[in-house]
Design an enzyme around this catalytic site. Structure first.
Site, PDB file in Angstrom:
ATOM      1  N   ARG A  38       0.855  -1.185   0.000  1.00 52.17           N
ATOM      2  CA  ARG A  38       0.000   0.000   0.000  1.00 52.17           C
ATOM      3  C   ARG A  38       0.893   1.238   0.000  1.00 52.17           C
ATOM      4  O   ARG A  38       1.805   1.352   0.815  1.00 52.17           O
ATOM      5  CB  ARG A  38      -0.908   0.041   1.235  1.00 52.17           C
ATOM      6  CG  ARG A  38      -1.840  -1.155   1.373  1.00 52.17           C
ATOM      7  CD  ARG A  38      -2.933  -1.108   0.327  1.00 52.17           C
ATOM      8  NE  ARG A  38      -3.902  -2.166   0.519  1.00 52.17           N
ATOM      9  CZ  ARG A  38      -4.159  -3.101  -0.386  1.00 52.17           C
ATOM     10  NH1 ARG A  38      -3.509  -3.125  -1.530  1.00 52.17           N
ATOM     11  NH2 ARG A  38      -5.081  -4.009  -0.147  1.00 52.17           N
ATOM     12  N   ALA A  77     -10.320  26.983   4.375  1.00 49.28           N
ATOM     13  CA  ALA A  77      -9.821  25.743   4.973  1.00 49.28           C
ATOM     14  C   ALA A  77      -8.335  25.879   5.250  1.00 49.28           C
ATOM     15  O   ALA A  77      -7.665  26.751   4.704  1.00 49.28           O
ATOM     16  CB  ALA A  77     -10.082  24.564   4.033  1.00 49.28           C
ATOM     17  N   GLU A  97      -8.102  33.719   6.152  1.00 52.86           N
ATOM     18  CA  GLU A  97      -8.557  33.662   4.760  1.00 52.86           C
ATOM     19  C   GLU A  97      -9.668  34.643   4.425  1.00 52.86           C
ATOM     20  O   GLU A  97      -9.837  34.994   3.264  1.00 52.86           O
ATOM     21  CB  GLU A  97      -8.985  32.240   4.398  1.00 52.86           C
ATOM     22  CG  GLU A  97      -7.811  31.287   4.338  1.00 52.86           C
ATOM     23  CD  GLU A  97      -8.115  29.987   3.615  1.00 52.86           C
ATOM     24  OE1 GLU A  97      -9.171  29.863   2.959  1.00 52.86           O
ATOM     25  OE2 GLU A  97      -7.272  29.088   3.711  1.00 52.86           O
ATOM     26  N   PRO A 115      -9.584   8.182   1.216  1.00 51.79           N
ATOM     27  CA  PRO A 115      -9.213   7.052   2.077  1.00 51.79           C
ATOM     28  C   PRO A 115      -8.538   5.884   1.365  1.00 51.79           C
ATOM     29  O   PRO A 115      -7.999   5.005   2.024  1.00 51.79           O
ATOM     30  CB  PRO A 115     -10.544   6.619   2.695  1.00 51.79           C
ATOM     31  CG  PRO A 115     -11.581   7.097   1.746  1.00 51.79           C
ATOM     32  CD  PRO A 115     -11.032   8.357   1.140  1.00 51.79           C
ATOM     33  N   GLY A 116      -8.508   5.888   0.052  1.00 53.99           N
ATOM     34  CA  GLY A 116      -7.822   4.826  -0.670  1.00 53.99           C
ATOM     35  C   GLY A 116      -6.309   4.916  -0.581  1.00 53.99           C
ATOM     36  O   GLY A 116      -5.612   3.920  -0.766  1.00 53.99           O
ATOM     37  N   GLU A 141       2.417  33.410   3.211  1.00 58.83           N
ATOM     38  CA  GLU A 141       3.067  34.173   2.143  1.00 58.83           C
ATOM     39  C   GLU A 141       2.912  33.537   0.762  1.00 58.83           C
ATOM     40  O   GLU A 141       3.048  34.215  -0.252  1.00 58.83           O
ATOM     41  CB  GLU A 141       4.539  34.414   2.465  1.00 58.83           C
ATOM     42  CG  GLU A 141       5.386  33.159   2.514  1.00 58.83           C
ATOM     43  CD  GLU A 141       6.839  33.436   2.871  1.00 58.83           C
ATOM     44  OE1 GLU A 141       7.689  32.649   2.434  1.00 58.83           O
ATOM     45  OE2 GLU A 141       7.113  34.417   3.574  1.00 58.83           O
TER      46      GLU A 141
END
Length: 181
Positions: A38, A77, A97, A115-116, A141
């Site tokens: 993985r 975010a 932001e 999630p993979g 910046e």
């Protein structure tokens, strides 16, 4: 948590350590006893803020996203700093932001982004009762954004034409559709 299909890690090898992400390759034992590899991205996690104005508009930012090679419109975010609680990150990122603070933050949901191959989760918060901050913290910046306040209808148009393209912002628009009519 259901561990019905758990993959047991047999070995793990770090192949990249970056400023934001780390990448590793794990050899795992599958539920059927066979082994596989993985490729995994480790991320510290992030928050997404759904800022709603008094007249039910969504505050969003447009910014260029290099992995997509284009600009997209998103809710504010940002990533968690080491040891930082998600609710603290939410307050900080909203200010940086947008220049806004909020008297009311409500936790909505934590989502897995990919999630993979990645362990990144985003903690979503609704920010209401917004107010202007006189001297807000500045953007990083290397961050360049354009601020917009959009209606639900405008947000839905932006989803339809691809300007809103990311899952966290689509979830924000879905939340607006269900809760602000």
């Amino acid at each position: 948590m259901n561990k019905k299909f758990e993959e047991k890690t047999l070995s793990s090898k770090g192949i990249y350590k970056g400023r934001i992400i780390n990448v590793k390759i794990d050899e795992v034992q599958l539920p059927n006893g066979k082994t596989s590899t993985r490729e995994l991205v480790e991320h510290p996690g992030a928050v997404g803020i759904i800022p709603i104005t008094a007249d039910n508009k969504l505050i969003v930012v447009e910014q260029y996203r290099k992995p997509l090679e284009r600009s997209i419109v998103e809710i504010p975010a940002g990533k968690l700093e080491p040891g930082e609680l998600p609710e603290v990150t939410a307050v900080r990122e909203l200010e940086e932001e947008t220049g806004f603070g909020a008297n009311r933050f409500t936790y909505l949901q934590t989502i897995a982004t990919s999630p993979g191959f990645a362990n990144e989760v985003i903690h979503l918060y609704i920010a209401q009762d917004l107010y202007d901050i006189e001297e807000p913290a500045s953007l990083d910046e290397d961050e360049f954004v354009e601020l917009m306040a959009i209606t639900l209808e405008e947000a839905e148009e932006m989803i339809a034409d691809g300007r809103i393209f990311d899952a966290k912002t689509v979830i924000a628009v879905m939340w607006m559709r269900q809760n602000l009519k």
